[in-house]
Design a protein around this motif. Structure first.
Motif, mmCIF file in Angstrom:
data_model
loop_
_atom_site.group_PDB
_atom_site.id
_atom_site.type_symbol
_atom_site.label_atom_id
_atom_site.label_comp_id
_atom_site.label_asym_id
_atom_site.label_seq_id
_atom_site.Cartn_x
_atom_site.Cartn_y
_atom_site.Cartn_z
ATOM 1 N N ASN A 186 0.862 -1.173 0.000
ATOM 2 C CA ASN A 186 0.000 0.000 0.000
ATOM 3 C C ASN A 186 0.906 1.232 0.000
ATOM 4 O OD1 ASN A 186 -2.266 1.717 0.288
ATOM 5 N ND2 ASN A 186 -3.269 0.285 1.673
ATOM 6 N N ARG A 187 0.345 2.410 -0.148
ATOM 7 C CA ARG A 187 1.139 3.636 -0.154
ATOM 8 C C ARG A 187 0.428 4.724 0.634
ATOM 9 N NH1 ARG A 187 2.148 2.231 -5.717
ATOM 10 N NH2 ARG A 187 0.405 3.529 -6.366
ATOM 11 N N SER A 188 1.233 5.564 1.270
ATOM 12 C CA SER A 188 0.673 6.697 2.000
ATOM 13 C C SER A 188 0.402 7.850 1.048
ATOM 14 C CB SER A 188 1.649 7.152 3.091
ATOM 15 O OG SER A 188 2.870 7.581 2.506
ATOM 16 N N THR A 189 -0.603 8.627 1.373
ATOM 17 C CA THR A 189 -0.868 9.864 0.634
ATOM 18 C C THR A 189 -0.457 11.067 1.472
ATOM 19 O OG1 THR A 189 -3.135 9.932 1.501
ATOM 20 C CG2 THR A 189 -2.791 8.831 -0.621
ATOM 21 N N GLY A 190 0.104 10.807 2.628
ATOM 22 C CA GLY A 190 0.491 11.808 3.617
ATOM 23 C C GLY A 190 0.464 11.148 4.981
ATOM 24 N N PRO A 191 0.245 11.889 6.060
ATOM 25 C CA PRO A 191 0.146 11.280 7.388
ATOM 26 C C PRO A 191 -0.901 10.167 7.411
ATOM 27 C CG PRO A 191 0.300 13.653 7.577
ATOM 28 C CD PRO A 191 0.146 13.365 6.111
ATOM 29 N N VAL A 192 -0.570 9.086 8.126
ATOM 30 C CA VAL A 192 -1.400 7.881 8.127
ATOM 31 C C VAL A 192 -1.890 7.588 9.545
ATOM 32 C CG1 VAL A 192 -1.344 5.353 7.846
ATOM 33 C CG2 VAL A 192 -0.302 6.843 6.116
ATOM 34 N N THR A 193 -3.148 7.199 9.655
ATOM 35 C CA THR A 193 -3.704 6.679 10.899
ATOM 36 C C THR A 193 -4.203 5.267 10.641
ATOM 37 O OG1 THR A 193 -4.396 8.867 11.658
ATOM 38 C CG2 THR A 193 -5.429 6.973 12.717
ATOM 39 N N ILE A 194 -3.819 4.350 11.522
ATOM 40 C CA ILE A 194 -4.266 2.961 11.412
ATOM 41 C C ILE A 194 -4.894 2.553 12.734
ATOM 42 C CG2 ILE A 194 -3.545 0.554 11.109
ATOM 43 C CD1 ILE A 194 -1.215 1.640 9.392
ATOM 44 N N GLU A 195 -6.093 1.985 12.657
ATOM 45 C CA GLU A 195 -6.777 1.440 13.832
ATOM 46 C C GLU A 195 -7.131 -0.011 13.541
ATOM 47 O OE1 GLU A 195 -9.943 3.820 15.551
ATOM 48 O OE2 GLU A 195 -9.323 5.511 14.298
ATOM 49 N N VAL A 196 -6.921 -0.892 14.523
ATOM 50 C CA VAL A 196 -7.268 -2.304 14.357
ATOM 51 C C VAL A 196 -8.049 -2.776 15.580
ATOM 52 C CG1 VAL A 196 -5.446 -2.980 12.769
ATOM 53 C CG2 VAL A 196 -4.960 -2.899 15.194
ATOM 54 N N ASP A 197 -8.877 -3.796 15.359
ATOM 55 C CA ASP A 197 -9.761 -4.245 16.432
ATOM 56 C C ASP A 197 -9.123 -5.272 17.354
ATOM 57 O OD1 ASP A 197 -9.634 -6.175 14.467
ATOM 58 O OD2 ASP A 197 -11.767 -6.686 14.531
ATOM 59 N N LEU A 198 -8.125 -6.002 16.853
ATOM 60 C CA LEU A 198 -7.494 -7.067 17.621
ATOM 61 C C LEU A 198 -5.995 -7.103 17.316
ATOM 62 C CD1 LEU A 198 -10.072 -9.953 17.010
ATOM 63 C CD2 LEU A 198 -9.705 -8.759 19.187
ATOM 64 N N PRO A 199 -5.193 -7.716 18.192
ATOM 65 C CA PRO A 199 -3.774 -7.899 17.870
ATOM 66 C C PRO A 199 -3.602 -8.817 16.669
ATOM 67 C CG PRO A 199 -4.199 -8.283 20.215
ATOM 68 C CD PRO A 199 -5.535 -8.222 19.534
ATOM 69 N N GLY A 200 -2.461 -8.704 16.005
ATOM 70 C CA GLY A 200 -2.150 -9.637 14.935
ATOM 71 C C GLY A 200 -1.706 -9.030 13.626
ATOM 72 N N LEU A 201 -1.696 -7.690 13.505
ATOM 73 C CA LEU A 201 -1.339 -7.060 12.235
ATOM 74 C C LEU A 201 0.056 -6.444 12.334
ATOM 75 C CD1 LEU A 201 -2.488 -6.378 9.394
ATOM 76 C CD2 LEU A 201 -3.083 -4.124 10.331
ATOM 77 N N LEU A 202 0.927 -6.828 11.400
ATOM 78 C CA LEU A 202 2.266 -6.248 11.324
ATOM 79 C C LEU A 202 2.262 -5.080 10.340
ATOM 80 C CD1 LEU A 202 4.351 -9.542 11.103
ATOM 81 C CD2 LEU A 202 3.856 -8.167 13.147
ATOM 82 N N VAL A 203 2.993 -4.026 10.695
ATOM 83 C CA VAL A 203 3.118 -2.836 9.855
ATOM 84 C C VAL A 203 4.575 -2.718 9.433
ATOM 85 C CG1 VAL A 203 2.787 -0.342 9.683
ATOM 86 C CG2 VAL A 203 1.260 -1.706 11.138
ATOM 87 N N ILE A 204 4.803 -2.524 8.129
ATOM 88 C CA ILE A 204 6.153 -2.426 7.589
ATOM 89 C C ILE A 204 6.246 -1.146 6.769
ATOM 90 C CG2 ILE A 204 7.941 -3.592 6.243
ATOM 91 C CD1 ILE A 204 6.182 -6.166 6.559
ATOM 92 N N VAL A 205 7.190 -0.280 7.135
ATOM 93 C CA VAL A 205 7.380 1.002 6.445
ATOM 94 C C VAL A 205 8.860 1.159 6.112
ATOM 95 C CG1 VAL A 205 5.383 2.085 7.543
ATOM 96 C CG2 VAL A 205 7.624 2.254 8.643
ATOM 97 N N PRO A 206 9.216 2.120 5.250
ATOM 98 C CA PRO A 206 10.620 2.269 4.868
ATOM 99 C C PRO A 206 11.526 2.596 6.052
ATOM 100 C CG PRO A 206 9.186 3.464 3.357
ATOM 101 C CD PRO A 206 8.334 3.041 4.502
#
Length: 230
Positions: A186-206
């Motif tokens: 995926n790609r950012s268009t600027g500042p990013v907000t991420i909300e998740v309901d449960l544990p288990g998601l990995l986030v990978i950025v440069p």
């Protein structure tokens, strides 16, 4: 709860025995000045002129030479073979957040074990610094002041759903799971907000976003997963 070996009000740098880039340790220590080694990570630390405040692990990887150099009161053997040294070190430390170096790159099975540990210890905020990326387990909510067109990959190790702003392809209404929907490249268009309901998601950025990620982890806006009973 497992007894703590290191508890600090400052962020902790955790060094492992895997690949450590030329500037990785110094970059980590600049934001997380307390150094803890996971077993053979002590060799990596001492080779770079840094004495860890604690060495935690089953001690099957740290060399005898380095073990003799570390003061005895800084050696903390955890005598069980059911978990990795990263798991042992993570479970026995507490800090505002940790920065891990020497845990990405190298053997794929080792990396998968590290990612599994991140998810199983969701209440332990930890940023992993790699050669090209920064990786962390998504807290319930996080704001990242990313630049437009930064790559943002989301990879689930459990079934999760969430919401986002600032992503070219929003995640609202999606359900991620390891054998189904994933969110790489995926790609950012600027500042990013991420909300998740449960544990288990990995986030990978440069890797270049390392400072932005550490700023987000310091922010009071970053919610945390609750500690689970052991």
């Amino acid at each position: 709860m497992k007894p703590l070996i290191v508890e600090h009000s400052e962020p902790i740098t955790l060094i492992g025995g895997g690949e450590v880039g030329e500037n990785d340790l110094e970059l980590a220590l600049a934001v997380a000045p307390v150094l803890v080694a996971a077993d053979g990570g002590a060799d990596r630390a001492v080779a770079r002129g840094h004495m860890p405040q604690a060495v935690i692990g089953d001690f099957d990887s740290v060399s005898d030479v380095v073990r003799r150099q570390v003061p005895p009161d800084r050696l903390f053997p955890v005598r069980e073979q059911d978990t990795t040294d990263f798991d042992k070190a993570l479970r026995h430390t507490r800090a505002p957040f940790l920065v891990g170096v020497g845990f990405l790159g190298g053997r794929v099975d080792h990396q998968l074990a590290v990612l599994n540990t991140l998810v199983r210890n969701a209440e332990k905020p930890c940023i992993l610094l790699g050669a090209h990326e920064v990786l962390f387990h998504a807290p319930p909510r996080i704001e990242l002041a990313l630049n437009p067109a930064d790559v943002v990959s989301l990879f689930p190790l459990a079934r999760v759903s969430g919401r986002s702003t600032g992503l070219e392809w929003p995640i609202d209404g999606l359900t991620f799971e390891p054998s189904g929907q994933i969110g790489t490249s995926n790609r950012s268009t600027g500042p990013v907000t991420i909300e998740v309901d449960l544990p288990g998601l990995l986030v990978i950025v440069p890797r270049g976003a390392f400072d932005l990620v550490t700023q987000a982890f310091r922010s009071a806006q970053r919610a945390q997963w609750p500690a689970h009973a052991e």
